[in-house]
Scaffold this motif. Structure first.
Motif, PDB file in Angstrom:
ATOM      1  N   SER B  36       0.835  -1.195   0.000  1.00  0.00           N
ATOM      2  CA  SER B  36       0.000   0.000   0.000  1.00  0.00           C
ATOM      3  C   SER B  36       0.878   1.256   0.000  1.00  0.00           C
ATOM      4  O   SER B  36       1.882   1.311   0.688  1.00  0.00           O
ATOM      5  CB  SER B  36      -0.874  -0.043   1.244  1.00  0.00           C
ATOM      6  OG  SER B  36      -1.755   1.020   1.232  1.00  0.00           O
ATOM      7  N   GLY B  37       0.491   2.235  -0.779  1.00  0.00           N
ATOM      8  CA  GLY B  37       1.215   3.509  -0.799  1.00  0.00           C
ATOM      9  C   GLY B  37       2.470   3.489  -1.628  1.00  0.00           C
ATOM     10  O   GLY B  37       3.286   4.398  -1.562  1.00  0.00           O
ATOM     11  N   LYS B  40       0.939   2.448  -7.034  1.00  0.00           N
ATOM     12  CA  LYS B  40       0.232   1.715  -8.086  1.00  0.00           C
ATOM     13  C   LYS B  40      -0.843   2.594  -8.728  1.00  0.00           C
ATOM     14  O   LYS B  40      -0.945   2.655  -9.955  1.00  0.00           O
ATOM     15  CB  LYS B  40      -0.408   0.450  -7.492  1.00  0.00           C
ATOM     16  CG  LYS B  40       0.603  -0.471  -6.806  1.00  0.00           C
ATOM     17  CD  LYS B  40      -0.037  -1.725  -6.256  1.00  0.00           C
ATOM     18  CE  LYS B  40      -1.048  -1.461  -5.153  1.00  0.00           C
ATOM     19  NZ  LYS B  40      -0.482  -0.865  -3.913  1.00  0.00           N
ATOM     20  N   SER B  41      -1.615   3.271  -7.891  1.00  0.00           N
ATOM     21  CA  SER B  41      -2.649   4.145  -8.451  1.00  0.00           C
ATOM     22  C   SER B  41      -2.006   5.287  -9.232  1.00  0.00           C
ATOM     23  O   SER B  41      -2.514   5.698 -10.283  1.00  0.00           O
ATOM     24  CB  SER B  41      -3.527   4.714  -7.335  1.00  0.00           C
ATOM     25  OG  SER B  41      -4.168   3.676  -6.637  1.00  0.00           O
ATOM     26  N   GLN B  85     -10.029   3.550  -7.905  1.00  0.00           N
ATOM     27  CA  GLN B  85      -9.992   2.841  -6.631  1.00  0.00           C
ATOM     28  C   GLN B  85     -11.221   3.175  -5.778  1.00  0.00           C
ATOM     29  O   GLN B  85     -11.831   2.305  -5.181  1.00  0.00           O
ATOM     30  CB  GLN B  85      -8.711   3.208  -5.874  1.00  0.00           C
ATOM     31  CG  GLN B  85      -8.467   2.354  -4.650  1.00  0.00           C
ATOM     32  CD  GLN B  85      -7.057   2.518  -4.114  1.00  0.00           C
ATOM     33  OE1 GLN B  85      -6.253   3.294  -4.633  1.00  0.00           O
ATOM     34  NE2 GLN B  85      -6.743   1.791  -3.069  1.00  0.00           N
ATOM     35  N   HIS B 196      -4.821  -6.229  -4.448  1.00  0.00           N
ATOM     36  CA  HIS B 196      -4.182  -6.882  -3.311  1.00  0.00           C
ATOM     37  C   HIS B 196      -4.767  -8.279  -3.123  1.00  0.00           C
ATOM     38  O   HIS B 196      -4.382  -8.998  -2.212  1.00  0.00           O
ATOM     39  CB  HIS B 196      -4.438  -6.096  -2.020  1.00  0.00           C
ATOM     40  CG  HIS B 196      -3.798  -4.754  -1.997  1.00  0.00           C
ATOM     41  ND1 HIS B 196      -2.445  -4.589  -2.071  1.00  0.00           N
ATOM     42  CD2 HIS B 196      -4.319  -3.518  -1.913  1.00  0.00           C
ATOM     43  CE1 HIS B 196      -2.154  -3.299  -2.033  1.00  0.00           C
ATOM     44  NE2 HIS B 196      -3.285  -2.627  -1.950  1.00  0.00           N
TER      45      HIS B 196
END
Ligand SMILES: Nc1ncnc2c1ncn2[C@@H]1O[C@H](COP(=O)(O)OP(=O)(O)OP(=O)(O)O)[C@@H](O)[C@H]1O
Ligand SMILES: [Mg+2]
Lengths: 268, 248
Positions: B36-37, B40-41, B85, B196
């Protein structure tokens, strides 16, 4: 702490604010440029403009009604007080009429609409920014200026003069009620003063200003909405900034327009 | 195909992407994994031109979109669909209007044709009779699927999925996984899936890639991933808090 230190920090603060301000002005100018560029394609989706006109115009009617009624009433009371022993009361209708259509109608309507509509545009677009809805529009190859900004700015430019005419009429009526009931002017006297001192150039100037103010309100709402960052708190701040900017700019541009209109164009 | 070269992006004080290279072949589904963080986005937003890189290039079928004008990039975007997302549904519109928006804006389809297409796509993602509802009255998982229906409304050639199965029950997740596979098989869609959800990842992926520290540190087929000895990938797929990836 040394005075020098304090002065330095003050200077730094002013410098930063000045930079921010210049950057803001530049970005607003760019947004305005985009609005002009996408004006024609934006107007092709007329239903978006109509929806905004409804939201801006119909939603503001009641508020504008109340404000105008009392503005006219107060204008009558103040005029009677200031006229006492100086100007004959038979002129009261003309003073109310002219001050309302040149100044009070457009400016007060703009301040009311600026508060209401400027805030709601900024909050709506601000929420769209922070929830990635603006990104989603762009990802769908839909230009946000064309789709969101143009309809709002155009609707504000169209609806402000309409609301202002309404406000003018209500204010003159409010002045009439007070003049007749508590100042002792007859209906005939009031109405003939209205007729005698009505000038089309006054009305035209007032409505021109109103349209201009509409543009300012729409643009400020959209600009601050688009530049929103950071969640609900950011939306709140953007809303406040939009309303403050709209109201300040309305008053400043009112001064500029007053000079242009009455000292150059209609000077006589 | 999509060819990403030396992509670098700093956001605030953080170097999110640093010399990131990635190739996606036409018709392929690639899954991007990563803590996370890790960006990816941000990577997906670069591919569709929502963010502009500091350095590097992104070629979509030979055309570099970096430095393109908004008008040019819109032509590229019309071939893309993106699931955000957070769904990013337009909350002032109904679900039906959301899904039909790009059809209304970019095609000459009639209202009836649009309505038919909208209900078809909603059905694909397992939603029925929700056209008239506002996004606010949907559940999180329903919103995600409505966002997916919107992403595939225009029959895009490329689809970017940002966590398509997050917040869905296992059965609905499988429906979505099947859909991603079907779109690829039937329409030859090229997809990038960020997730994920490892079950979903193995199900849909032709290839998996892992993003960490601003670059793609591993890329391979599902079998290669299962067999790898790469400590970072192992830690990630085994879900262990100890290893080379430090959960700060
Ligand atoms: N607009 C932004 N401004 C500043 N920093 C940002 C912005 N968007 C993302 N970041 C930062 O970039 C980094 C990567 O963010 P990103 O959303 O891509 O993570 P992610 O890999 O998608 O994580 P997750 O799996 O939790 O969704 C984060 O550290 C985040 O703080
Ligand atoms: Mg993400």
């Amino acid at each position: 702490m040394a005075a020098e230190d304090l002065a330095l920090r003050g200077f730094e603060y002013i410098r930063r604010r000045a930079f921010d301000w210049v950057a803001d002005v530049g970005r607003v100018a760019m947004l305005l440029g985009d609005v002009c560029r996408f004006l024609v394609p934006g107007l092709r989706s007329m239903r978006l403009v109509v929806a905004q006109m409804e939201a801006i115009g119909v939603g503001s009617l009641w508020l504008v009604f109340v404000i105008s009624l009392f503005t006219g009433a107060v204008a009558a009371v103040q005029a009677a007080y200031q006229f006492s022993n100086v100007v004959p009361l038979k002129y009261i209708g003309s003073v109310i009429l002219r001050s309302v259509i040149i100044e009070l109608g457009p400016v007060l309507t703009a301040l009311v609409v600026g508060g209401r509509v400027g805030a709601s545009i900024a909050a709506e677009l601000g929420t769209m920014s922070v929830t990635e809805q603006i990104d989603a529009l762009r990802a769908m190859a839909i230009n946000p200026v064309r789709y969101l900004v143009v309809p709002r700015v155009v609707a504000a430019i169209i609806m402000m003069p309409v609301l202002t005419i309404f406000a003018d009429a209500i204010a003159v009526f409010g002045g009439y009620v007070v003049s007749v009931t508590s100042i002792g002017v007859s209906t005939h006297t009031y109405v003939s003063a209205l007729k005698q001192y009505f000038y089309y150039k006054d009305l035209f100037s007032g409505l021109l200003k109103a349209g201009f103010f509409g543009g300012i309100i729409g643009l400020m709402g959209c600009y601050h909405g688009f530049s929103t960052e950071g969640g609900a708190e950011g939306v709140g701040q953007a809303t406040t900034r939009a309303v403050v900017a709209a109201c300040v700019l309305v008053l400043i541009s009112d001064y500029v327009l007053a000079n242009v209109l009455f000292r150059f164009i209609f000077a006589s | 195909m999509i060819r990403i070269r030396e992509l670098s992006k700093r956001l605030g004080s953080k170097q999110v992407l640093k010399d990131c290279d990635l190739d996606i072949e036409s018709g392929e589904t690639i899954v991007v994994l990563g803590p996370s963080g890790t960006g990816k986005s941000v990577l997906l937003k670069h591919i569709i031109g929502l963010m502009h890189p500091d350095l590097g290039s992104i070629e979509i079928e030979g055309e570099n979109i970096v430095g393109m004008s908004e008008r040019e990039i819109n032509q590229v975007r019309k071939r893309f669909g993106m699931l955000f997302q957070g769904s990013a549904l337009f909350d002032s519109m109904t679900v039906g209007e959301n899904v039909g928006l790009s059809l209304r804006e970019h095609t000459r389809m009639t209202d009836a044709e649009i309505a038919r297409r909208v209900s078809e796509r909603l059905e694909w993602v397992g939603l029925k009779d929700v056209e008239g509802m506002k996004p606010a009255s949907l559940s999180g998982g329903m919103r995600k699927r409505a966002g997916l229906a919107r992403a595939i409304a225009m029959d895009p050639q490329f689809i970017l999925y940002d966590e398509p199965t997050t917040g869905l029950d296992p059965i609905m997740s499988d429906v979505i996984n099947q859909l991603i596979r079907d779109l690829q098989r039937r329409m030859g869609v090229t997809s990038i899936v960020v997730t994920h959800d490892l079950i979903s990842a193995y199900h849909v992926a032709d290839r998996l890639a892992m993003l960490h520290g601003g670059k793609i540190v591993f890329s391979g087929t599902p079998d290669q991933v299962r067999a790898t000895t790469d400590p970072m990938v192992r830690q990630f797929i085994e879900g262990s808090s100890t290893g080379p990836i430090q959960p700060v």
